[in-house]
Design a protein around this motif. Structure first.
Motif, PDB file in Angstrom:
ATOM      1  N   CYS A   1       0.873  -1.198  -0.038  1.00 30.69           N
ATOM      2  CA  CYS A   1       0.024   0.151   0.042  1.00 30.69           C
ATOM      3  C   CYS A   1       0.814   1.334   0.087  1.00 30.69           C
ATOM      4  O   CYS A   1       1.849   1.201   0.944  1.00 30.69           O
ATOM      5  N   ILE A   2       0.416   2.160  -1.097  1.00 30.21           N
ATOM      6  CA  ILE A   2       1.307   3.495  -1.034  1.00 30.21           C
ATOM      7  C   ILE A   2       0.336   4.478  -0.380  1.00 30.21           C
ATOM      8  O   ILE A   2      -0.802   4.491  -0.899  1.00 30.21           O
TER       9      ILE A   2
ATOM     10  N   LEU B   1       4.055   8.912  -0.130  1.00 31.44           N
ATOM     11  CA  LEU B   1       4.467   9.925  -1.011  1.00 31.44           C
ATOM     12  C   LEU B   1       3.830  11.193  -0.988  1.00 31.44           C
ATOM     13  O   LEU B   1       2.499  11.056  -0.295  1.00 31.44           O
ATOM     14  N   LYS B   2       4.249  12.269  -1.058  1.00 28.63           N
ATOM     15  CA  LYS B   2       3.611  13.694  -0.932  1.00 28.63           C
ATOM     16  C   LYS B   2       2.665  13.813  -2.016  1.00 28.63           C
ATOM     17  O   LYS B   2       1.694  14.491  -1.792  1.00 28.63           O
ATOM     18  N   SER B   3       2.774  13.103  -3.117  1.00 25.61           N
ATOM     19  CA  SER B   3       2.094  13.291  -4.419  1.00 25.61           C
ATOM     20  C   SER B   3       2.225  12.282  -5.317  1.00 25.61           C
ATOM     21  O   SER B   3       3.229  11.469  -4.993  1.00 25.61           O
TER      22      SER B   3
ATOM     23  N   ASP C   1       5.115  11.805  -7.409  1.00 26.74           N
ATOM     24  CA  ASP C   1       6.407  11.352  -6.806  1.00 26.74           C
ATOM     25  C   ASP C   1       6.538   9.738  -7.145  1.00 26.74           C
ATOM     26  O   ASP C   1       7.636   9.172  -6.687  1.00 26.74           O
ATOM     27  N   PHE C   2       5.341   8.990  -7.607  1.00 26.62           N
ATOM     28  CA  PHE C   2       5.605   7.634  -7.656  1.00 26.62           C
ATOM     29  C   PHE C   2       6.636   7.224  -8.793  1.00 26.62           C
ATOM     30  O   PHE C   2       6.539   7.849  -9.993  1.00 26.62           O
ATOM     31  N   ASN C   3       7.353   6.312  -8.317  1.00 27.56           N
ATOM     32  CA  ASN C   3       8.514   5.886  -9.335  1.00 27.56           C
ATOM     33  C   ASN C   3       8.123   4.127  -9.348  1.00 27.56           C
ATOM     34  O   ASN C   3       8.278   3.441  -8.612  1.00 27.56           O
TER      35      ASN C   3
ATOM     36  N   TRP D   1       8.943  -0.736  -7.769  1.00 30.81           N
ATOM     37  CA  TRP D   1       7.922  -1.791  -7.474  1.00 30.81           C
ATOM     38  C   TRP D   1       8.090  -2.577  -8.549  1.00 30.81           C
ATOM     39  O   TRP D   1       7.394  -3.575  -8.754  1.00 30.81           O
ATOM     40  N   GLY D   2       8.885  -2.798  -9.330  1.00 34.71           N
ATOM     41  CA  GLY D   2       9.215  -3.753 -10.339  1.00 34.71           C
ATOM     42  C   GLY D   2       8.376  -3.525 -11.613  1.00 34.71           C
ATOM     43  O   GLY D   2       8.264  -4.380 -12.595  1.00 34.71           O
TER      44      GLY D   2
END
Length: 66
Positions: free
Chosen positions: A24-25, A44-46, A49-51, A55-56
């Motif tokens: 869970c993010i 994450l702040k936003s 920002d997800f990369n 997470w493969g």
């Protein structure tokens, strides 16, 4: 459950995802003051920002400025 990644802003949603065995993010909603009782996999702040590669997952496509 290992192939699912949950994005949540609510503490109850995070607790449900963690209880279900999902990664869970947490993207906190600034209008909510409650902190989740269960720790998320990442905060994450936003969503910007997800990369996905962390997470493969494949990277986002490159974008060009117009």
């Amino acid at each position: 459950a290992g192939a699912c990644l949950v994005f949540e802003d609510s503490p109850n949603g995070i607790e449900a995802a963690v209880a279900g065995g999902f990664h869970c993010i947490h993207v906190p909603d600034p209008t909510m003051s409650d902190k989740p009782a269960a720790p998320p996999s990442q905060t994450l702040k936003s969503l910007l920002d997800f990369n996905p590669t962390e997470w493969g997952l494949p990277p986002f496509p490159a974008t060009t400025a117009d």
